[in-house]
Design a protein around this motif. Structure first.
Motif, PDB file in Angstrom:
ATOM      1  N   VAL A 277       0.856  -1.190   0.000  1.00 20.57           N
ATOM      2  CA  VAL A 277       0.000   0.000   0.000  1.00 20.57           C
ATOM      3  C   VAL A 277       0.891   1.239   0.000  1.00 20.57           C
ATOM      4  O   VAL A 277       1.683   1.442   0.923  1.00 20.57           O
ATOM      5  N   ILE A 278       0.763   2.040  -1.030  1.00 26.42           N
ATOM      6  CA  ILE A 278       1.520   3.289  -1.130  1.00 26.42           C
ATOM      7  C   ILE A 278       0.791   4.377  -0.350  1.00 26.42           C
ATOM      8  O   ILE A 278      -0.430   4.508  -0.440  1.00 26.42           O
ATOM      9  N   ILE A 279       1.551   5.144   0.424  1.00 23.90           N
ATOM     10  CA  ILE A 279       1.013   6.346   1.059  1.00 23.90           C
ATOM     11  C   ILE A 279       1.539   7.531   0.256  1.00 23.90           C
ATOM     12  O   ILE A 279       2.745   7.796   0.238  1.00 23.90           O
ATOM     13  N   ALA A 280       0.642   8.214  -0.443  1.00 26.81           N
ATOM     14  CA  ALA A 280       1.037   9.299  -1.340  1.00 26.81           C
ATOM     15  C   ALA A 280       0.344  10.598  -0.944  1.00 26.81           C
ATOM     16  O   ALA A 280      -0.607  10.608  -0.163  1.00 26.81           O
ATOM     17  N   GLY A 281       0.823  11.666  -1.534  1.00 28.15           N
ATOM     18  CA  GLY A 281       0.260  12.974  -1.265  1.00 28.15           C
ATOM     19  C   GLY A 281       1.317  14.037  -1.464  1.00 28.15           C
ATOM     20  O   GLY A 281       2.476  13.738  -1.770  1.00 28.15           O
TER      21      GLY A 281
ATOM     22  N   VAL B 295       4.310   4.561  -7.134  1.00 27.41           N
ATOM     23  CA  VAL B 295       2.863   4.464  -7.373  1.00 27.41           C
ATOM     24  C   VAL B 295       2.589   3.603  -8.600  1.00 27.41           C
ATOM     25  O   VAL B 295       1.703   2.736  -8.600  1.00 27.41           O
ATOM     26  N   LYS B 296       3.348   3.830  -9.632  1.00 27.58           N
ATOM     27  CA  LYS B 296       3.122   3.152 -10.914  1.00 27.58           C
ATOM     28  C   LYS B 296       3.395   1.650 -10.844  1.00 27.58           C
ATOM     29  O   LYS B 296       2.662   0.843 -11.432  1.00 27.58           O
ATOM     30  N   HIS B 297       4.453   1.251 -10.103  1.00 27.65           N
ATOM     31  CA  HIS B 297       4.901  -0.140 -10.176  1.00 27.65           C
ATOM     32  C   HIS B 297       4.713  -0.953  -8.897  1.00 27.65           C
ATOM     33  O   HIS B 297       4.660  -2.178  -8.964  1.00 27.65           O
ATOM     34  N   LEU B 298       4.664  -0.318  -7.736  1.00 20.67           N
ATOM     35  CA  LEU B 298       4.653  -1.077  -6.487  1.00 20.67           C
ATOM     36  C   LEU B 298       3.279  -1.200  -5.851  1.00 20.67           C
ATOM     37  O   LEU B 298       3.061  -2.082  -5.031  1.00 20.67           O
ATOM     38  N   ALA B 299       2.365  -0.314  -6.193  1.00 17.17           N
ATOM     39  CA  ALA B 299       1.105  -0.232  -5.451  1.00 17.17           C
ATOM     40  C   ALA B 299       0.134  -1.352  -5.793  1.00 17.17           C
ATOM     41  O   ALA B 299      -0.170  -1.592  -6.955  1.00 17.17           O
TER      42      ALA B 299
ATOM     43  N   GLU C  90      -4.619  22.359  -5.287  1.00 19.40           N
ATOM     44  CA  GLU C  90      -3.360  21.707  -5.680  1.00 19.40           C
ATOM     45  C   GLU C  90      -3.355  20.247  -5.254  1.00 19.40           C
ATOM     46  O   GLU C  90      -2.928  19.361  -6.020  1.00 19.40           O
ATOM     47  N   GLN C  91      -3.813  19.969  -4.050  1.00 20.98           N
ATOM     48  CA  GLN C  91      -3.797  18.595  -3.550  1.00 20.98           C
ATOM     49  C   GLN C  91      -4.756  17.709  -4.334  1.00 20.98           C
ATOM     50  O   GLN C  91      -4.439  16.548  -4.633  1.00 20.98           O
ATOM     51  N   LEU C  92      -5.906  18.231  -4.713  1.00 22.23           N
ATOM     52  CA  LEU C  92      -6.859  17.447  -5.504  1.00 22.23           C
ATOM     53  C   LEU C  92      -6.339  17.231  -6.925  1.00 22.23           C
ATOM     54  O   LEU C  92      -6.615  16.195  -7.538  1.00 22.23           O
TER      55      LEU C  92
ATOM     56  N   VAL D 251      -2.455  10.880  -9.520  1.00 19.18           N
ATOM     57  CA  VAL D 251      -2.164   9.589  -8.906  1.00 19.18           C
ATOM     58  C   VAL D 251      -3.253   8.575  -9.247  1.00 19.18           C
ATOM     59  O   VAL D 251      -2.967   7.401  -9.530  1.00 19.18           O
ATOM     60  N   GLN D 252      -4.497   9.015  -9.227  1.00 18.54           N
ATOM     61  CA  GLN D 252      -5.618   8.123  -9.551  1.00 18.54           C
ATOM     62  C   GLN D 252      -5.456   7.528 -10.948  1.00 18.54           C
ATOM     63  O   GLN D 252      -5.703   6.329 -11.161  1.00 18.54           O
ATOM     64  N   ASN D 253      -5.019   8.335 -11.898  1.00 18.16           N
ATOM     65  CA  ASN D 253      -4.822   7.837 -13.264  1.00 18.16           C
ATOM     66  C   ASN D 253      -3.700   6.806 -13.331  1.00 18.16           C
ATOM     67  O   ASN D 253      -3.739   5.879 -14.145  1.00 18.16           O
ATOM     68  N   MET D 254      -2.686   6.958 -12.488  1.00 18.63           N
ATOM     69  CA  MET D 254      -1.569   5.995 -12.479  1.00 18.63           C
ATOM     70  C   MET D 254      -1.999   4.637 -11.955  1.00 18.63           C
ATOM     71  O   MET D 254      -1.435   3.604 -12.328  1.00 18.63           O
ATOM     72  N   LEU D 255      -2.987   4.601 -11.066  1.00 20.49           N
ATOM     73  CA  LEU D 255      -3.361   3.358 -10.382  1.00 20.49           C
ATOM     74  C   LEU D 255      -4.135   2.383 -11.260  1.00 20.49           C
ATOM     75  O   LEU D 255      -4.219   1.200 -10.953  1.00 20.49           O
ATOM     76  N   GLN D 256      -4.744   2.891 -12.314  1.00 14.94           N
ATOM     77  CA  GLN D 256      -5.478   2.030 -13.251  1.00 14.94           C
ATOM     78  C   GLN D 256      -6.524   1.162 -12.557  1.00 14.94           C
ATOM     79  O   GLN D 256      -6.604  -0.045 -12.756  1.00 14.94           O
TER      80      GLN D 256
END
Length: 336
Positions: free
Chosen positions: A163-167, A237-241, A260-262, A268-273
């Motif tokens: 689980v990636i913690i991003a922001g 995010v792209k490879h480990l999540a 900015e945060q949204l 990030v949402q687009n990267m998660l597929q």
């Protein structure tokens, strides 16, 4: 996934270290005095070749691992070294072949030399050519060493659910992972305290182990303008999540606006597929109730999901967050 110990064995020496080791080994080779002068020179030549080939073979083994693994490691290698790992692997293989040819021809010349003077000349020429392989390619080998060292310092991210913690920077990612797991990240009061990937492990009996991965903050800007620290986070995010927690700071003291945060959340949402994602509003303890509700409403309206409100500092709703993570582990989210 590869582990840090997979890389430690592949760290080549800097040219200065290499030459110092070579000097010591050449002094020791043939020092018994039992063999004749030519036999001692052959032993020293062999010692030099074995050291050169040993260093190149370590670099080759490291690069093979990266190329075979691909994905996260291959992209991170390119980010750190500025070149595709496959191209460097071809170069190192060619250098090993060249070193082998130099050794074979020099050994033959030394053995067939007519006298001691010619034998010494053949020996010096052979050693010089072998050492020049290391010297002429110090830029390539130093890059391999630098990346291998970087990879050897990475945490173990093996587990049953990653689980990636991003922001964005200063959203409280490091504080959260330190409260949920055994990780001890540096907690700072300025952006980009976390410059590398940090992992913490959360055992959930009898289901397995959740790995929480704290990534460097990602800023709201185009990919081409992001620095290497941000690129590491993007690659994670792209490879480990298998899933992702996206932290938002709604407090009055936030470094970045909700807009900015949204925006970063959408990136990030687009990267998660389509992999599971939970928006977490952190720092509830430092946010007035009215502003907290306003932030929740913004998330509902613009992201279309219900955020989870927590305080990583005080522990508010961390049990609810753990329950969500445990639910993902129970249902086998990996491969989602």
């Amino acid at each position: 996934m590869l582990k840090p110990e997979d890389f430690r064995r592949s760290i080549v020496h800097e040219p200065g270290e290499f030459l110092a080791i070579l000097e010591r080994r050449l002094r020791a080779a043939g020092s018994s005095g039992r063999a004749g002068p030519r036999a001692r020179l052959l032993e020293k030549l062999s010692t030099c070749y074995q050291l050169v080939d040993g260093e190149l073979s370590k670099a080759e083994a490291f690069l093979k691992k990266i190329v075979e693994q691909g994905g996260f490691y291959a992209e991170l290698f390119k980010l750190e070294a500025g070149v595709e790992p496959g191209e460097v692997l071809k170069r190192v293989k060619a250098l090993r072949r060249a070193a082998g040819n130099i050794y074979a021809s020099s050994r033959s010349e030394l053995k067939s030399a007519r006298g001691e003077r010619d034998a010494r000349e053949a020996f010096r020429a052979g050693v010089g050519r072998l050492v020049s392989i290391y010297r002429r390619n110090r830029k390539t080998l130093s890059a391999v060493r630098r990346v291998a060292l970087e990879f050897s310092r990475m945490p173990d991210v093996e587990g049953d659910l990653r689980v990636i913690i991003a922001g964005m920077p200063q959203a409280g990612k490091s504080t959260l992972i330190s409260r949920l797991t055994n990780a001890k990240p540096e907690i700072g009061f300025y952006p980009f305290t976390t410059k590398n990937i940090i992992a913490g492990h959360l055992p959930v009996e009898p289901y397995g182990r959740i790995v929480l991965i704290d990534t460097p903050g990602i800023l709201d800007r185009p990919m081409r303008e992001r620095n290497p620290v941000e690129h590491r986070a993007v690659l994670a995010v792209k490879h480990l999540a298998d899933a992702l927690l996206f932290l938002i700071d709604p407090s009055p003291g936030k470094y970045y606006s909700l807009d900015e945060q949204l925006n970063v959340y959408r990136t990030v949402q687009n990267m998660l597929q389509g992999k599971p994602l939970k928006i977490v509003l952190n720092k509830a303890d430092a946010t007035p109730p009215g502003e907290l509700e306003e932030a929740c409403e913004r998330v509902r309206r613009e992201a279309g999901v219900e955020p989870l409100v927590i305080s990583a500092l005080t522990g508010l709703n961390l049990d609810a967050l753990k329950n969500w993570l445990t639910g993902l582990l129970k249902t086998g989210t990996r491969g989602f």
